[in-house]
Scaffold this motif. Structure first.
Motif, mmCIF file in Angstrom:
data_model
loop_
_atom_site.group_PDB
_atom_site.id
_atom_site.type_symbol
_atom_site.label_atom_id
_atom_site.label_comp_id
_atom_site.label_asym_id
_atom_site.label_seq_id
_atom_site.Cartn_x
_atom_site.Cartn_y
_atom_site.Cartn_z
ATOM 1 N N VAL A 9 -30.820 0.232 32.788
ATOM 2 C CA VAL A 9 -30.264 1.457 32.652
ATOM 3 C C VAL A 9 -31.101 2.512 33.010
ATOM 4 C CG1 VAL A 9 -31.519 1.648 30.358
ATOM 5 C CG2 VAL A 9 -29.135 2.620 30.546
ATOM 6 N N ARG A 10 -32.351 2.275 33.234
ATOM 7 C CA ARG A 10 -33.274 3.271 34.038
ATOM 8 C C ARG A 10 -34.047 3.002 35.195
ATOM 9 N NH1 ARG A 10 -36.687 5.124 28.568
ATOM 10 N NH2 ARG A 10 -36.736 2.773 28.734
ATOM 11 N N PRO A 11 -33.112 2.827 36.199
ATOM 12 C CA PRO A 11 -34.044 2.065 37.496
ATOM 13 C C PRO A 11 -34.902 3.132 37.791
ATOM 14 C CG PRO A 11 -31.534 3.291 38.073
ATOM 15 C CD PRO A 11 -31.805 3.141 36.315
ATOM 16 N N ASP A 12 -36.004 2.561 38.797
ATOM 17 C CA ASP A 12 -36.988 3.589 39.336
ATOM 18 C C ASP A 12 -36.483 4.733 40.131
ATOM 19 O OD1 ASP A 12 -38.959 1.792 38.100
ATOM 20 O OD2 ASP A 12 -39.211 0.513 40.083
ATOM 21 N N PRO A 13 -37.256 5.891 39.892
ATOM 22 C CA PRO A 13 -36.713 6.889 40.698
ATOM 23 C C PRO A 13 -36.284 6.551 42.272
ATOM 24 C CG PRO A 13 -38.397 7.448 39.603
ATOM 25 C CD PRO A 13 -38.312 5.836 39.569
ATOM 26 N N LEU A 25 -36.671 -5.587 28.082
ATOM 27 C CA LEU A 25 -37.138 -4.967 29.338
ATOM 28 C C LEU A 25 -36.249 -4.899 30.610
ATOM 29 C CD1 LEU A 25 -40.884 -6.429 29.374
ATOM 30 C CD2 LEU A 25 -40.265 -4.012 28.840
ATOM 31 N N ALA A 26 -35.401 -6.078 30.752
ATOM 32 C CA ALA A 26 -34.495 -6.154 31.800
ATOM 33 C C ALA A 26 -33.540 -5.315 31.446
ATOM 34 C CB ALA A 26 -33.896 -7.469 31.820
ATOM 35 N N VAL A 50 -29.816 2.163 43.869
ATOM 36 C CA VAL A 50 -28.812 1.650 42.873
ATOM 37 C C VAL A 50 -28.841 2.687 41.595
ATOM 38 C CG1 VAL A 50 -28.959 -0.754 43.445
ATOM 39 C CG2 VAL A 50 -30.278 0.358 41.546
ATOM 40 N N ALA A 51 -27.154 2.921 41.302
ATOM 41 C CA ALA A 51 -27.038 3.689 40.179
ATOM 42 C C ALA A 51 -27.377 3.176 38.746
ATOM 43 C CB ALA A 51 -25.623 4.055 39.947
ATOM 44 N N SER A 52 -27.524 3.675 37.940
ATOM 45 C CA SER A 52 -27.697 3.081 36.490
ATOM 46 C C SER A 52 -26.778 2.195 36.161
ATOM 47 C CB SER A 52 -27.963 4.464 35.364
ATOM 48 O OG SER A 52 -28.102 3.787 33.911
#
Length: 220
Positions: A186-190, A180-181, A194-196
C-alpha cells in the motif's frame, strides 16, 4: 482451542514446497513469475524452494512422503466459492479438478506445514453458508493458513508473495510478515515504478492454537 506456544523455529533457512495448477479450462496464471519473485525476495539469505510440477493433489501428497515437512506449502491456483469453497487443481491429464476442503485435509493428513499459503482468489472468502477454505482448514488442524479474501490480480498476488517471503526469510513472525507485506504494497518505496496496491487488504491469515511465530532462523 486455547492458545498454546507456537512450534520452535527451524534451525535451517526457510524451506517451501511450491505447486501451481494450470488446468486447460481455466485462464492461465503467471505462476512462473510468482515462483521467481519468491526466490528473488530472499536475496543473499536464500531459501530452499522445491517445485512440484504436476498440479495434482495426489502427486503433491506423494512428494511429501519421505522428506521433511516444509515450513511453507504454497499452492498457486484458481479458487472458487461456488457452489462451495474449493480450489481448481489439475487431474492426471491436465484437466480441471475441483478440490474441496475434505480433499485437501485427507491428502495432507498429519503432514501439515507450519504455513499453508493458498495463493488463490477467494481462498479466504467466506461462503454464504460455510466458513472460508482457509479458516476451515485451520479448524481441521492446520497451524496457519494464508489466503485471499476476494479476487486478486496476478501482479498483486506476486508482489505480495515477494514481500511476504522477504520478511519471513528475515526472521519475522508470521503475523508481522503479513502486516509488513501489506504495508509494502500500500506504500511502495518512492523510487518504485509500481502504483500503490488496490488488493493489499485482501490477504487474510488464520492461526490455530499453535500457529504463528517465526518459521526459520537458519542461513543454511
Amino acid at each position: 482451542g486455547p492458545r498454546r506456544d507456537p512450534q520452535l523455529p527451524s534451525k535451517h533457512r526457510l524451506y517451501a514446497l511450491f505447486m501451481a495448477a494450470a488446468p486447460r479450462e481455466e485462464r492461465h496464471l503467471d505462476f512462473e513469475c510468482e515462483e521467481w519473485a519468491i526466490l528473488r525476495a530472499t536475496g543473499s539469505i536464500g531459501m530452499d524452494l522445491v517445485v512440484e510440477e504436476s498440479g495434482v493433489l495426489e502427486r503433491l501428497a506423494e512428494s511429501l512422503v519421505g522428506r521433511e515437512v516444509p515450513d511453507v506449502l504454497h499452492l498457486s491456483c484458481h479458487g472458487s466459492c461456488d457452489p462451495v469453497p474449493s480450489l481448481l487443481l489439475e487431474d492426471d491429464f491436465g484437466g480441471r479438478r475441483t478440490v474441496t476442503i475434505d480433499d485437501v485435509a485427507s491428502a495432507l493428513g498429519t503432514r501439515l506445514p507450519r504455513l499453508l499459503f493458498l495463493s488463490a482468489c477467494n481462498s479466504a472468502s467466506p461462503d454464504r453458508l460455510l466458513s472460508s477454505f482457509a479458516a476451515t482448514l485451520v479448524r481441521r488442524g492446520a497451524p496457519a493458513v494464508l489466503g485471499w479474501g476476494g479476487s486478486v490480480k496476478d501482479a498483486e498476488a506476486t508482489r505480495f508473495s515477494e514481500a511476504f517471503y522477504r520478511h519471513l526469510a528475515h526472521g519475522e513472525p508470521l503475523s508481522a510478515a503479513l502486516a509488513l507485506a501489506r504495508s509494502d504494497l500500500v506504500r511502495p518505496d518512492p523510487g518504485d515504478v509500481v502504483a500503490s496496491s488496490r488488493d493489499w487488504h485482501l490477504a487474510r491469515l488464520y492461526l490455530g492454537p499453535t500457529g504463528g511465530g517465526v518459521l526459520s532462523r537458519g542461513r543454511t
